[in-house]
Design a protein around this motif. Structure first.
Motif, mmCIF file in Angstrom:
data_model
loop_
_atom_site.group_PDB
_atom_site.id
_atom_site.type_symbol
_atom_site.label_atom_id
_atom_site.label_comp_id
_atom_site.label_asym_id
_atom_site.label_seq_id
_atom_site.Cartn_x
_atom_site.Cartn_y
_atom_site.Cartn_z
ATOM 1 N N ARG A 128 -13.228 -77.768 -4.490
ATOM 2 C CA ARG A 128 -12.280 -78.254 -5.624
ATOM 3 C C ARG A 128 -10.921 -77.377 -5.843
ATOM 4 O O ARG A 128 -11.156 -75.964 -5.579
ATOM 5 N N ILE A 129 -9.786 -78.224 -5.802
ATOM 6 C CA ILE A 129 -8.578 -77.615 -5.607
ATOM 7 C C ILE A 129 -7.945 -77.340 -6.892
ATOM 8 O O ILE A 129 -7.634 -78.181 -7.954
ATOM 9 N N ASN A 130 -7.309 -76.260 -7.203
ATOM 10 C CA ASN A 130 -6.897 -75.509 -8.356
ATOM 11 C C ASN A 130 -7.583 -76.116 -9.865
ATOM 12 O O ASN A 130 -8.648 -75.983 -9.736
ATOM 13 N N LYS A 131 -6.847 -76.598 -10.663
ATOM 14 C CA LYS A 131 -7.811 -76.892 -12.030
ATOM 15 C C LYS A 131 -8.459 -78.228 -12.174
ATOM 16 O O LYS A 131 -8.575 -78.751 -13.440
ATOM 17 N N GLY A 132 -8.638 -79.059 -11.122
ATOM 18 C CA GLY A 132 -9.132 -80.273 -11.168
ATOM 19 C C GLY A 132 -10.581 -80.273 -12.013
ATOM 20 O O GLY A 132 -11.358 -79.666 -11.444
ATOM 21 N N PHE A 148 -9.251 -67.499 -2.772
ATOM 22 C CA PHE A 148 -7.906 -67.161 -3.360
ATOM 23 C C PHE A 148 -7.005 -67.508 -2.219
ATOM 24 O O PHE A 148 -7.069 -66.839 -1.218
ATOM 25 N N PHE A 149 -5.952 -68.034 -2.581
ATOM 26 C CA PHE A 149 -4.856 -68.535 -1.585
ATOM 27 C C PHE A 149 -3.562 -67.514 -2.108
ATOM 28 O O PHE A 149 -3.005 -67.844 -3.037
ATOM 29 N N PRO A 150 -3.286 -66.596 -1.310
ATOM 30 C CA PRO A 150 -2.243 -65.444 -1.521
ATOM 31 C C PRO A 150 -0.961 -65.953 -1.000
ATOM 32 O O PRO A 150 -0.712 -65.801 0.064
ATOM 33 N N PHE A 151 -0.027 -66.719 -1.902
ATOM 34 C CA PHE A 151 1.210 -67.041 -1.067
ATOM 35 C C PHE A 151 2.249 -66.096 -1.244
ATOM 36 O O PHE A 151 3.414 -66.118 -0.858
ATOM 37 N N LYS A 152 1.815 -64.750 -1.683
ATOM 38 C CA LYS A 152 2.874 -63.775 -1.860
ATOM 39 C C LYS A 152 2.177 -62.472 -2.326
ATOM 40 O O LYS A 152 1.086 -62.389 -2.541
ATOM 41 N N LEU A 211 -7.820 -71.381 -5.815
ATOM 42 C CA LEU A 211 -7.017 -70.870 -6.780
ATOM 43 C C LEU A 211 -6.038 -69.847 -6.307
ATOM 44 O O LEU A 211 -5.990 -69.319 -5.229
ATOM 45 N N TYR A 212 -4.936 -69.948 -6.952
ATOM 46 C CA TYR A 212 -4.022 -68.837 -6.883
ATOM 47 C C TYR A 212 -3.599 -68.632 -8.248
ATOM 48 O O TYR A 212 -3.974 -69.242 -9.224
ATOM 49 N N PRO A 213 -2.727 -67.486 -8.619
ATOM 50 C CA PRO A 213 -2.528 -66.962 -9.991
ATOM 51 C C PRO A 213 -1.855 -68.083 -10.956
ATOM 52 O O PRO A 213 -2.736 -68.383 -12.191
ATOM 53 N N GLU A 214 -1.031 -69.190 -10.417
ATOM 54 C CA GLU A 214 -0.537 -69.964 -11.275
ATOM 55 C C GLU A 214 -1.356 -71.215 -11.588
ATOM 56 O O GLU A 214 -1.136 -72.188 -12.442
ATOM 57 N N GLY A 233 8.415 -78.535 5.766
ATOM 58 C CA GLY A 233 8.316 -78.070 4.508
ATOM 59 C C GLY A 233 8.192 -76.240 4.387
ATOM 60 O O GLY A 233 8.201 -75.876 5.585
ATOM 61 N N ARG A 234 8.245 -75.620 3.553
ATOM 62 C CA ARG A 234 8.460 -74.245 3.575
ATOM 63 C C ARG A 234 7.023 -73.718 3.780
ATOM 64 O O ARG A 234 6.861 -72.463 4.511
ATOM 65 N N TYR A 235 5.995 -74.476 3.275
ATOM 66 C CA TYR A 235 4.557 -73.857 3.654
ATOM 67 C C TYR A 235 3.597 -75.046 3.291
ATOM 68 O O TYR A 235 3.897 -75.971 2.371
ATOM 69 N N PRO A 236 2.394 -75.022 3.690
ATOM 70 C CA PRO A 236 1.360 -76.124 3.432
ATOM 71 C C PRO A 236 1.086 -75.924 2.071
ATOM 72 O O PRO A 236 0.946 -74.812 1.171
ATOM 73 N N SER A 237 0.415 -77.171 1.425
ATOM 74 C CA SER A 237 -0.031 -77.371 0.113
ATOM 75 C C SER A 237 -1.325 -76.519 0.351
ATOM 76 O O SER A 237 -2.190 -76.681 1.096
ATOM 77 N N SER A 238 -1.894 -76.245 -1.073
ATOM 78 C CA SER A 238 -3.197 -75.769 -1.078
ATOM 79 C C SER A 238 -3.955 -76.948 -0.860
ATOM 80 O O SER A 238 -5.208 -76.381 -0.287
ATOM 81 N N GLY A 239 -3.812 -78.149 -1.069
ATOM 82 C CA GLY A 239 -4.774 -79.081 -0.704
ATOM 83 C C GLY A 239 -4.984 -79.268 0.706
ATOM 84 O O GLY A 239 -6.179 -79.440 1.050
ATOM 85 N N PHE A 240 -3.738 -79.437 1.586
ATOM 86 C CA PHE A 240 -3.939 -79.417 3.000
ATOM 87 C C PHE A 240 -4.471 -78.215 3.703
ATOM 88 O O PHE A 240 -5.290 -78.200 4.337
ATOM 89 N N LEU A 241 -4.056 -77.051 3.023
ATOM 90 C CA LEU A 241 -4.971 -75.789 3.570
ATOM 91 C C LEU A 241 -6.436 -76.033 3.375
ATOM 92 O O LEU A 241 -7.091 -75.374 4.349
ATOM 93 N N THR A 242 -6.654 -76.416 2.357
ATOM 94 C CA THR A 242 -8.310 -76.579 2.026
ATOM 95 C C THR A 242 -8.819 -77.644 3.065
ATOM 96 O O THR A 242 -9.814 -77.220 3.819
#
Length: 317
Positions: free
Chosen positions: A147-151, A185-189, A169-172, A243-252
C-alpha cells in the motif's frame, strides 16, 4: 583373447576418467569459492537468482535491469557519481549533511534487508476508481500487499482489502504501522534518511519542506530503504527522464516487478468520469505535475499490462 584383454583396460580408462572429473570439480569449486570471497560475486549471483524470470518484448527488456540494486544496505551504500549527481538534484531542502556520515549512522540502527521474493503481489494505489470495485477479497488473497502512502483500509475493506504486508512511506506521508508490516522507505533526499534515523532515536526532526511527525510507530527490524540507484534507474529506463523523478506509486509498481512472480495492480488511473482523485477524499489531483509525469507512468503501466508483465485492474473505469 583380445576381448578379455580389452576389458581390464577399459575399466582402467573409466576409473582414470572418473578420477580426473572429480579432481576438476574439486578444483573449480575451490576456485569459485576464492573468486566469490575476493570479488563478492556471490552477492550479485544471489540477487540474480531471486529475481523473477520475466518474459517480454524488446521494449520491455530494453528497460528491465534485473541486477539493479533495490534496497540500500551497508555493503552497497556508496553511490556512483551519476547516481549521486541525479539524487542530489532532487533535494528541495539544502543540507550541509554528509551522505557518508549519515549512512554510517543508518545501518547499525536497521538491519541489512534483502527483498523477499513474493509469489503473488497486490500493488494498491489510491485512485478513486477503487470505490465500488469490491476488489477487497482479491487484494487480500495475494501473498504480498503493498500500500502506498496513507491509503487507509478501515471503512474501505470491501473495495481495498484489509491486509498490508508492505507500506510505502517517506516523511511527508508517514503513518503508524503495526508490528508485522514492512516499512518500505523511499528517500527522495538526504534529509529523509536523517529523519528516519531521528524518528527511531532522538525524535528531533519535525520539519522538511513541511511539518512532519517527529516519530513513527513501526518495527525497526522490518524497515527497508529503497536504493537511490533504483530510483534513478526507474527515472531513466521507465519514464525516460520525464518529470523530475518518478512517483512513489510508479516506483512501487516497478519494485514489485523485481521481487514478485505475479504483479496485480489496483487503484491506478482515473475514475469512470475521467477524474483523478483518491478513494478516501474527493480532492481532484492533476495527472501530471512539475515533479511527476503521471500520463507517461500510466501509459507505461498499461503497456506492461498489454504485454502480460502485470495485471491491471481498472475498477469502475
Amino acid at each position: 583373447m583380445v576381448l578379455n584383454k580389452l576389458k581390464p583396460r577399459r575399466h582402467r580408462y573409466a576409473i582414470l576418467l572418473l578420477s580426473c572429473t572429480i579432481l576438476m570439480c574439486v578444483y573449480f569449486e575451490n576456485s569459485w569459492k576464492l573468486l566469490t570471497q575476493k570479488y563478492h560475486v556471490s552477492e550479485h549471483i544471489a540477487c540474480v537468482a531471486c529475481a523473477p524470470k520475466r518474459k517480454g518484448t524488446e521494449w520491455f527488456f530494453a528497460r528491465y535491469a534485473p541486477t539493479v540494486h533495490l534496497l540500500l544496505n551497508s555493503s552497497n551504500s556508496m553511490l556512483s557519481k551519476d547516481v549521486s549527481s541525479w539524487w542530489t538534484r532532487l533535494q528541495k531542502v539544502k543540507r550541509n549533511a554528509n551522505y557518508t556520515t549519515v549512512v554510517r549512522n543508518l545501518f547499525p540502527l536497521f538491519p541489512d534487508q534483502d527483498p523477499n521474493r513474493c509469489r503473488t503481489c497486490a500493488v494498491v494505489g489510491n485512485s478513486g476508481n477503487l470505490l465500488g470495485s469490491r476488489y477487497g477479497p482479491l487484494i487480500d488473497s495475494k501473498d504480498c500487499v503493498m500500500r502506498i502512502n496513507k491509503g487507509p483500509t478501515e471503512g474501505f475493506e470491501e473495495d481495498v482489502g484489509s491486509n498490508t504486508t508492505h507500506r510505502i512511506l517517506y516523511p511527508e506521508s508517514v503513518m503508524d504501522l503495526d508490528n508485522s508490516t514492512h516499512l518500505v522507505f523511499f528517500p527522495f533526499k538526504i534529509l529523509d534518511i536523517e529523519w528516519l534515523i531521528s524518528a527511531f532515536t532522538t525524535k528531533d526532526i519535525n520539519e522538511t519542506y513541511m511539518n512532519v511527525p517527529s516519530t513513527i510507530n513501526a518495527n525497526k527490524d522490518k524497515v527497508m530503504i529503497l536504493h537511490p540507484e533504483f530510483m534513478k534507474y526507474v527515472h531513466k529506463n521507465w519514464t525516460q527522464f520525464h518529470g523530475r523523478y518518478p512517483s512513489s506509486g510508479f516506483l512501487t509498481v516497478i519494485f514489485a516487478l523485481h521481487i514478485c512472480d505475479e504483479v496485480h495492480v489496483f487503484g491506478f488511473g482515473a475514475t469512470k468520469d475521467g477524474n483523478w482523485h483518491h478513494y478516501f477524499d474527493k480532492t481532484l489531483t492533476p495527472v501530471a505535475n512539475e515533479s511527476h509525469s503521471g500520463d507517461i507512468e500510466y501509459e507505461t503501466i498499461i503497456r506492461l499490462h498489454r504485454e502480460k508483465n502485470l495485471l491491471m485492474y481498472k475498477g469502475w473505469t
